[in-house]
Write a protein that holds these residues in place. Structure first.
Motif, PDB file in Angstrom:
ATOM      1  N   ALA A 165       3.928  12.495  -4.124  1.00 31.74           N
ATOM      2  CA  ALA A 165       3.691  11.135  -3.630  1.00 31.74           C
ATOM      3  C   ALA A 165       3.828  11.099  -2.115  1.00 31.74           C
ATOM      4  CB  ALA A 165       4.708  10.193  -4.264  1.00 31.74           C
ATOM      5  N   GLY A 166       3.138  10.153  -1.507  1.00 22.13           N
ATOM      6  CA  GLY A 166       3.263   9.945  -0.068  1.00 22.13           C
ATOM      7  C   GLY A 166       4.593   9.271   0.254  1.00 22.13           C
ATOM      8  N   ILE A 167       5.115   9.553   1.394  1.00 24.91           N
ATOM      9  CA  ILE A 167       6.380   8.969   1.838  1.00 24.91           C
ATOM     10  C   ILE A 167       6.093   8.102   3.061  1.00 24.91           C
ATOM     11  CG2 ILE A 167       8.702   9.468   2.712  1.00 24.91           C
ATOM     12  CD1 ILE A 167       8.305  10.422  -0.146  1.00 24.91           C
ATOM     13  N   LYS A 209       0.835  -1.208   0.000  1.00 24.68           N
ATOM     14  CA  LYS A 209       0.000   0.000   0.000  1.00 24.68           C
ATOM     15  C   LYS A 209       0.869   1.257   0.000  1.00 24.68           C
ATOM     16  CE  LYS A 209      -3.883  -2.165   2.341  1.00 24.68           C
ATOM     17  NZ  LYS A 209      -4.792  -2.149   3.482  1.00 24.68           N
ATOM     18  N   GLY A 210       1.945   1.233   0.778  1.00 23.82           N
ATOM     19  CA  GLY A 210       2.857   2.374   0.824  1.00 23.82           C
ATOM     20  C   GLY A 210       3.554   2.613  -0.508  1.00 23.82           C
ATOM     21  N   LEU A 211       3.907   1.535  -1.197  1.00 27.78           N
ATOM     22  CA  LEU A 211       4.527   1.684  -2.517  1.00 27.78           C
ATOM     23  C   LEU A 211       3.576   2.359  -3.495  1.00 27.78           C
ATOM     24  CD1 LEU A 211       6.355  -1.734  -3.002  1.00 27.78           C
ATOM     25  CD2 LEU A 211       7.383   0.486  -2.479  1.00 27.78           C
ATOM     26  N   ALA A 238       7.750  -3.736  10.640  1.00 29.91           N
ATOM     27  CA  ALA A 238       6.980  -3.295  11.813  1.00 29.91           C
ATOM     28  C   ALA A 238       7.271  -1.856  12.234  1.00 29.91           C
ATOM     29  CB  ALA A 238       7.212  -4.244  12.983  1.00 29.91           C
ATOM     30  N   ALA A 239       8.522  -1.442  12.248  1.00 32.21           N
ATOM     31  CA  ALA A 239       8.859  -0.091  12.716  1.00 32.21           C
ATOM     32  C   ALA A 239       8.269   0.998  11.818  1.00 32.21           C
ATOM     33  CB  ALA A 239      10.372   0.072  12.809  1.00 32.21           C
ATOM     34  N   ARG A 240       7.964   0.671  10.575  1.00 30.77           N
ATOM     35  CA  ARG A 240       7.429   1.645   9.620  1.00 30.77           C
ATOM     36  C   ARG A 240       5.931   1.484   9.379  1.00 30.77           C
ATOM     37  NH1 ARG A 240      10.919   1.592   4.377  1.00 30.77           N
ATOM     38  NH2 ARG A 240      10.224   3.740   4.281  1.00 30.77           N
TER      39      ARG A 240
END
Length: 125
Positions: free
Chosen positions: A74-76, A57-59, A94-96
């Protein structure tokens, strides 16, 4: 050209890229990797219609959009990836991850079937 060659010659290709818009036009199946591990695998249509893993989803959110009004930034993704030579004990993402839970820091998620032709490695599923 690649799609034409695949069709005409019946080729099977392993295509590695970081640009999801290029992959969309070339691949029938897509495996998304994060730090050397597959986090989601699906048919191209399914993956582009509904990505499941938070990294996938982040990509997609990171792809800039060009419209008549200009280019949308774009979202980071938040945070930095861990060192690939010293991965944390649980999920490497997990940390991100905006959906992380306690289990994510402790237990690496397995790549599990999600329907007939799809797999995802995430404790959300």
């Amino acid at each position: 050209m690649i799609a034409e060659l695949r069709s005409r010659l019946g080729l099977t290709l392993l295509f590695i890229a970081h640009d999801l818009r290029v992959v969309e036009h070339v691949a029938d199946r897509v495996a998304v990797m994060y730090l050397g591990s597959i986090v989601e695998e699906a048919g191209s249509d399914d993956l582009y219609r509904e990505p499941l893993h938070p990294y996938t989803k982040g990509l997609f959110a990171a792809i800039p959009e060009v419209t008549s009004a200009g280019t949308r930034r774009a979202g980071i993704m938040d945070g930095d990836p861990p060192s690939p030579i010293d991965l944390p004990p649980g999920c490497a993402f997990a940390a991100r991850c905006p959906f992380r839970m306690e289990r994510c820091a402790l237990e690496r998620p397995l790549l599990r079937p999600m329907g007939e032709d799809r797999r995802v490695a995430c404790h959300l599923y």
